[in-house]
Design a protein around this motif. Structure first.
Motif, PDB file in Angstrom:
ATOM      1  N   PRO A 286       0.838  -1.202   0.000  1.00  0.00           N
ATOM      2  CA  PRO A 286       0.000   0.000   0.000  1.00  0.00           C
ATOM      3  C   PRO A 286       0.877   1.259   0.000  1.00  0.00           C
ATOM      4  CG  PRO A 286       0.132  -0.898   2.207  1.00  0.00           C
ATOM      5  CD  PRO A 286       0.936  -1.817   1.330  1.00  0.00           C
ATOM      6  N   VAL A 287       1.299   1.693  -1.171  1.00  0.00           N
ATOM      7  CA  VAL A 287       2.199   2.840  -1.294  1.00  0.00           C
ATOM      8  C   VAL A 287       1.499   3.896  -2.143  1.00  0.00           C
ATOM      9  CG1 VAL A 287       4.487   3.639  -1.988  1.00  0.00           C
ATOM     10  CG2 VAL A 287       4.185   1.302  -1.156  1.00  0.00           C
ATOM     11  N   PRO A 288       0.916   4.917  -1.519  1.00  0.00           N
ATOM     12  CA  PRO A 288       0.149   5.898  -2.291  1.00  0.00           C
ATOM     13  C   PRO A 288       1.003   6.885  -3.079  1.00  0.00           C
ATOM     14  CG  PRO A 288       0.130   6.468   0.030  1.00  0.00           C
ATOM     15  CD  PRO A 288       0.806   5.130  -0.072  1.00  0.00           C
ATOM     16  N   ARG A 289       2.269   7.067  -2.672  1.00  0.00           N
ATOM     17  CA  ARG A 289       3.149   8.030  -3.360  1.00  0.00           C
ATOM     18  C   ARG A 289       4.593   7.561  -3.196  1.00  0.00           C
ATOM     19  NH1 ARG A 289       1.120  11.009   0.821  1.00  0.00           N
ATOM     20  NH2 ARG A 289       0.030  12.439  -0.592  1.00  0.00           N
ATOM     21  N   PRO A 290       5.515   8.076  -3.994  1.00  0.00           N
ATOM     22  CA  PRO A 290       6.922   7.703  -3.819  1.00  0.00           C
ATOM     23  C   PRO A 290       7.401   7.990  -2.405  1.00  0.00           C
ATOM     24  CG  PRO A 290       6.627   8.891  -5.882  1.00  0.00           C
ATOM     25  CD  PRO A 290       5.326   8.993  -5.141  1.00  0.00           C
ATOM     26  N   THR A 291       8.087   7.023  -1.821  1.00  0.00           N
ATOM     27  CA  THR A 291       8.506   7.132  -0.432  1.00  0.00           C
ATOM     28  C   THR A 291       9.947   6.677  -0.288  1.00  0.00           C
ATOM     29  OG1 THR A 291       6.245   6.681   0.307  1.00  0.00           O
ATOM     30  CG2 THR A 291       8.005   6.396   1.930  1.00  0.00           C
ATOM     31  N   SER A 292      10.748   7.505   0.377  1.00  0.00           N
ATOM     32  CA  SER A 292      12.134   7.131   0.660  1.00  0.00           C
ATOM     33  C   SER A 292      12.289   6.889   2.157  1.00  0.00           C
ATOM     34  CB  SER A 292      13.098   8.225   0.193  1.00  0.00           C
ATOM     35  OG  SER A 292      12.860   9.442   0.869  1.00  0.00           O
ATOM     36  N   PHE A 293      13.290   6.090   2.491  1.00  0.00           N
ATOM     37  CA  PHE A 293      13.548   5.725   3.879  1.00  0.00           C
ATOM     38  C   PHE A 293      14.950   6.206   4.223  1.00  0.00           C
ATOM     39  CE2 PHE A 293      10.158   3.169   2.360  1.00  0.00           C
ATOM     40  CZ  PHE A 293       9.285   3.080   3.433  1.00  0.00           C
ATOM     41  N   ALA A 294      15.024   7.219   5.080  1.00  0.00           N
ATOM     42  CA  ALA A 294      16.251   7.987   5.268  1.00  0.00           C
ATOM     43  C   ALA A 294      17.429   7.124   5.697  1.00  0.00           C
ATOM     44  CB  ALA A 294      15.998   9.098   6.288  1.00  0.00           C
ATOM     45  N   GLU A 295      17.221   6.269   6.692  1.00  0.00           N
ATOM     46  CA  GLU A 295      18.341   5.477   7.205  1.00  0.00           C
ATOM     47  C   GLU A 295      18.755   4.365   6.261  1.00  0.00           C
ATOM     48  OE1 GLU A 295      16.212   7.023  10.918  1.00  0.00           O
ATOM     49  OE2 GLU A 295      15.651   6.306   8.919  1.00  0.00           O
ATOM     50  N   ARG A 296      17.846   3.894   5.434  1.00  0.00           N
ATOM     51  CA  ARG A 296      18.121   2.713   4.614  1.00  0.00           C
ATOM     52  C   ARG A 296      18.586   3.052   3.200  1.00  0.00           C
ATOM     53  NH1 ARG A 296      15.439  -1.814   7.237  1.00  0.00           N
ATOM     54  NH2 ARG A 296      14.436  -1.001   9.118  1.00  0.00           N
TER      55      ARG A 296
END
Length: 418
Positions: A286-296
């Motif tokens: 369930p990803v409604p928009r582009p999402t980044s993960f800061a630590e990873r």
């Protein structure tokens, strides 16, 4: 440039195709050279972001300080192929020099100015090409998992705001409201409401190239092997089959720009910064928009044909087989973050053309009256392609480019560092 000969664009990645299109719109005849189909190499596998917030070059002190930790973290975003490291020693030395605070400040100012028109330039190009539906303006989300990284993000936020980047900081609960599928509440996050992404990075370049040909451009599916020169100018582009008279040349051949540039007296210390992606089915998360993960150090992007997990940095891999475990790491991150197993439907790797100061080489090349360079866009090839095309067309038609190009001087690496 007023000759009846065409302008040659060498390299048909996203930057090269955007340059060809911009020159074509400016009324010039253009020949685009590349042995591979347009966009089929590195441009095909990017995360799809128009990354307006990436104003800080990666050559900076905090990145240097974090290298040991990243290298010792099995699921970390950075790895080295140790056999390839000795050959990279000069590149790493330049990287360290570029990480001096004064140079980071200057580089941030320059990159922020270049990124300032990235989205309007893309909107103009896609509207002209009839491809506006390939761009989505749904914003992007950054998830910050730990309090320590959240504190660093606050300092970064002040810098972003000073350069006019629009964002809104989120609490952990607000992040969960934006992305309810996460397995646990993060420390916080950041929403970039004006950011955008494309639905199909490879399809976008293919469609632009098709429009280029339909509008009278010429695509030559052959490698450029050399150049003819005379009186301080390039007079022809040479392939195995023919010589092509040209009025000017735009060198935008990714990693190959270093070799071709060397033949023209240019020093372009490009390295292959390998990245990977893994594809999931469209309904896998369930990803409604582009999402980044800061630590990873990775990104999840909903594309037209599936969900793309993209990221990681691998140095020293040039010419070596892919380490597919680096792509598999991305799926392991998803398992941790969302508490569910996912099936990878496709894996990919590509080599980003990266200069040690993490600024592209963009502008007139020294020693040649009709040679421009547009190479070394590192993680920002898609983001900066349309802006780069506009600037190249301005330079070749005598129009002000709209910003100071001195920080991006293609001749800067031939000089002794000051």
């Amino acid at each position: 440039m007023t000759s009846s000969s065409p302008i040659a664009v060498v390299g048909a990645g996203v930057v090269g195709v955007a340059c060809a299109r911009a020159l074509q719109r400016a009324g010039r005849q253009v020949v685009l050279f590349d042995p591979a189909p347009p966009g089929s190499l590195t441009s095909s596998g990017n995360a799809g972001h128009i990354a307006l917030d990436h104003i800080r070059p990666l050559a900076r002190p905090d990145v240097l300080a974090g290298v040991p930790r990243m290298l010792t973290t099995p699921l970390g975003p950075l790895t080295l192929r140790w056999r390839g490291v000795p050959a990279l020693s000069p590149w790493f030395a330049r990287f360290a020099a570029a990480a001096l605070p004064a140079r980071v400040t200057a580089g941030t100012t320059a990159l922020a100015a270049l990124l300032g028109t990235a989205l309007p330039d893309w909107k103009a190009e896609l509207q002209t090409a009839g491809l506006s539906d390939m761009l989505r303006r749904q914003g992007t989300l950054t998830v910050i998992e730990t309090p320590g990284r959240l504190a660093a993000a606050r300092a970064e936020g002040r810098l972003l705001a000073s350069h006019g980047v629009a964002f809104r900081d989120l609490s952990g609960a607000e992040v969960m409201a934006e992305m309810p599928g996460l397995a646990r509440v993060p420390a916080g996050g950041r929403l970039f409401p004006t950011a955008a992404h494309v639905l199909d990075p490879f399809g976008l370049v293919q469609a632009l190239a098709a429009r280029f040909v339909a509008d009278g451009g010429t695509l030559v599916a052959a490698p450029v092997t050399g150049f003819r020169r005379g009186e301080g100018r390039i007079t022809a582009v040479v392939t195995d089959a023919a010589e092509h008279p040209v009025d000017a040349v735009v060198l935008t051949a990714g990693l190959a720009s270093a070799t071709l540039g060397r033949d023209l007296g240019l020093v372009l210390p490009l390295t292959a910064e390998r990245g990977y992606h893994a594809m999931l089915a469209p309904d896998a998360l369930p990803v409604p928009r582009p999402t980044s993960f800061a630590e990873r150090g990775f990104v999840i992007t909903p594309l037209a044909h599936g969900i793309r997990l993209a990221g990681t940095v691998e140095f020293g891999a040039d010419g070596r087989p892919p380490a597919w475990a680096r792509a598999d790491i991305l799926a392991q991150h998803v398992h941790t973050l969302f508490g569910r197993e996912v099936e990878v439907t496709e894996r990919w790797h590509g080599d980003r053309p990266t200069l040690p100061d993490y600024l592209p080489a963009l502008g007139a090349a020294p020693g040649h009256a009709n040679l421009l360079v547009a190479a070394g866009h590192q993680h920002l090839g898609l983001t900066l392609a349309a802006a780069t095309g506009r600037i190249v067309a301005a330079l070749l038609t005598g129009t002000p480019p709209g910003l100071d190009l001195k920080p991006f001087d293609p001749g800067r690496f031939a000089r002794r560092p000051s």
